[in-house]
Design an enzyme around this catalytic site. Structure first.
Site, mmCIF file in Angstrom:
data_model
loop_
_atom_site.group_PDB
_atom_site.id
_atom_site.type_symbol
_atom_site.label_atom_id
_atom_site.label_comp_id
_atom_site.label_asym_id
_atom_site.label_seq_id
_atom_site.Cartn_x
_atom_site.Cartn_y
_atom_site.Cartn_z
ATOM 1 N N TYR A 127 0.804 -1.220 0.000
ATOM 2 C CA TYR A 127 0.000 0.000 0.000
ATOM 3 C C TYR A 127 0.841 1.276 0.000
ATOM 4 O O TYR A 127 0.314 2.367 0.182
ATOM 5 C CB TYR A 127 -0.957 -0.013 1.192
ATOM 6 C CG TYR A 127 -2.144 -0.934 1.004
ATOM 7 C CD1 TYR A 127 -2.084 -2.015 0.141
ATOM 8 C CD2 TYR A 127 -3.323 -0.742 1.705
ATOM 9 C CE1 TYR A 127 -3.148 -2.863 -0.029
ATOM 10 C CE2 TYR A 127 -4.406 -1.585 1.548
ATOM 11 C CZ TYR A 127 -4.308 -2.650 0.674
ATOM 12 O OH TYR A 127 -5.372 -3.493 0.504
ATOM 13 N N LYS A 175 3.491 -14.711 4.953
ATOM 14 C CA LYS A 175 3.767 -15.579 3.816
ATOM 15 C C LYS A 175 5.283 -15.678 3.609
ATOM 16 O O LYS A 175 5.810 -15.609 2.489
ATOM 17 C CB LYS A 175 3.089 -15.037 2.554
ATOM 18 C CG LYS A 175 2.978 -16.048 1.424
ATOM 19 C CD LYS A 175 2.077 -17.239 1.766
ATOM 20 C CE LYS A 175 1.970 -18.178 0.576
ATOM 21 N NZ LYS A 175 1.215 -19.412 0.917
ATOM 22 N N ASP A 208 -2.570 -18.213 4.256
ATOM 23 C CA ASP A 208 -3.622 -19.001 3.619
ATOM 24 C C ASP A 208 -4.214 -20.014 4.591
ATOM 25 O O ASP A 208 -5.436 -20.220 4.625
ATOM 26 C CB ASP A 208 -3.139 -19.678 2.337
ATOM 27 C CG ASP A 208 -1.714 -20.182 2.411
ATOM 28 O OD1 ASP A 208 -0.949 -19.693 3.244
ATOM 29 O OD2 ASP A 208 -1.360 -21.075 1.612
ATOM 30 N N ASP A 232 -5.962 -6.148 5.421
ATOM 31 C CA ASP A 232 -7.132 -5.589 4.753
ATOM 32 C C ASP A 232 -8.097 -6.703 4.359
ATOM 33 O O ASP A 232 -9.318 -6.604 4.564
ATOM 34 C CB ASP A 232 -6.666 -4.812 3.522
ATOM 35 C CG ASP A 232 -7.736 -3.914 2.940
ATOM 36 O OD1 ASP A 232 -8.837 -3.834 3.523
ATOM 37 O OD2 ASP A 232 -7.480 -3.285 1.903
ATOM 38 N N ASP A 236 -11.854 -8.159 6.604
ATOM 39 C CA ASP A 236 -13.181 -8.273 6.003
ATOM 40 C C ASP A 236 -13.722 -9.682 6.167
ATOM 41 O O ASP A 236 -14.931 -9.883 6.373
ATOM 42 C CB ASP A 236 -13.131 -7.895 4.521
ATOM 43 C CG ASP A 236 -13.305 -6.404 4.299
ATOM 44 O OD1 ASP A 236 -13.059 -5.628 5.248
ATOM 45 O OD2 ASP A 236 -13.668 -6.010 3.172
#
Length: 335
Positions: A127, A175, A208, A232, A236
């Site tokens: 970002y 990750k 994941d 982010d 959600d």
């Protein structure tokens, strides 16, 4: 005598003009003392004066104890001179921690037993918006930026937050198995910080696998810290576990300043109708009270919201007929 808190209110765009006044009604019913000041930001502000965040707004936020933001719109295409209000304020005020609770509330679709917090690093990662295109648009590259400094402070924030909770548990989602330099720097820095908090049970989890575990066994999580993009997305997902973005609260927190906001957008399709659900904004206000150290008032406000969500009156999104203001006044009465 109790302290008077100076609170900056920014309605923003769309339903922000309805949910912020509703949250003010609820806050005033807590019995605490507030000095509310109003400021503007967002797309409507840009259309009117040519900037989405006036300098006066930054000054009002900076001089306040905390800020409550309603909602901000963005155009569907690139507009010269326009920048997203919240994204700009996060960078300008160094609000490095995005904090998103996912806690059971009595609404349709919510899963009982969920009570976790996603802590998202708010200033870097992908970002940083450093993209470039080559070969006439055939190749595009985006930089991801991870620094030891930012990773250390978000790790410390998450660890301190975990210390305040009964389970004292932290998952570091990453990750690093694929991106050992960037994700590895984040992971190893947070794990190094965790040595200073032996009371917190800290463990890492690949992102994941984390997503799958959140869907299948969300009750195993307490506090979860991760990088900007992953946070982010995951936050959600966790909102979906407890009823959706309509009741999701959040905080953008730095060393000196904090802005609290509902996660939902400006909802232009229902703006101006007086039917928007203000629960997420009121729960964001409860987060703000926690940030100010008013923990007992925050818990009272949360319980009042839950009583209204359970018994009514409910807004149309929850199958009721109540207006935004009626919901807020019911919360005030429940207090």
């Amino acid at each position: 005598m109790s302290r008077t808190y100076k609170i900056c209110l920014i309605e923003g765009d769309g339903i922000g003009h309805e949910v912020i006044p509703a949250a003010r009604i609820a806050l005033e019913a807590t019995g605490l003392k507030f000095d509310f000041i109003e400021a503007e930001a967002g797309w409507e502000t840009f259309e009117r004066i040519g900037t989405s965040v006036p300098e006066e707004t930054v000054e009002k936020i900076s001089s306040s104890d905390a800020t409550l933001f309603g909602a901000a719109s963005s155009p569907n295409k690139k507009v010269p001179g326009f920048f997203g209000a919240i994204r700009y304020l996060r960078k300008r005020l160094d609000l490095f921690a995005n904090v998103r609770p996912a806690k059971y509330h009595p609404v349709p679709g919510a899963r009982q037993g969920v009570d976790l917090i996603v802590v998202r690093e708010n200033t870097e990662g992908l970002y940083v918006e450093q993209e470039r295109s080559y070969l006439g648009g055939e190749l595009a590259i985006a930089d991801t930026v991870i620094t030891r400094k930012a990773s250390s402070r978000i790790g410390e924030y998450a660890l301190k937050l975990a210390m305040t909770r009964p389970r004292k548990q932290l998952h570091v989602a990453h990750k690093a198995n694929v991106l050992p330099l960037t994700q590895g720097l984040f992971l190893n820095t947070v794990l190094e910080q965790a040595k200073n908090y032996p009371e917190v049970r800290t463990q890492d989890i690949i992102i994941d696998n984390c997503a799958m575990q959140l869907v299948t066994r969300p009750e195993r999580f307490d506090v979860l810290v991760t990088t900007n993009l992953f946070g982010d997305i995951i936050s959600d997902l966790t909102a979906g576990l407890v009823g959706g973005l309509g009741i999701a609260a959040s905080g953008n927190i730095g060393l000196k300043h904090a802005i609290f906001e509902p996660v939902h957008g400006s909802a232009p399709d229902i703006a101006g109708k007086g039917i928007a659900n203000p629960a997420a904004t009121i729960l964001s206000a409860a987060m703000m009270l926690d940030h100010l150290g008013e923990h007992e008032a925050a818990r009272r406000l949360e319980r009042a919201v839950d009583r209204v969500l359970e018994s009514g009156p409910r807004t149309p999104d929850l199958g009721g007929e109540a207006s935004t203001e009626a919901f807020a006044r019911a919360v005030a009465a429940a207090l």
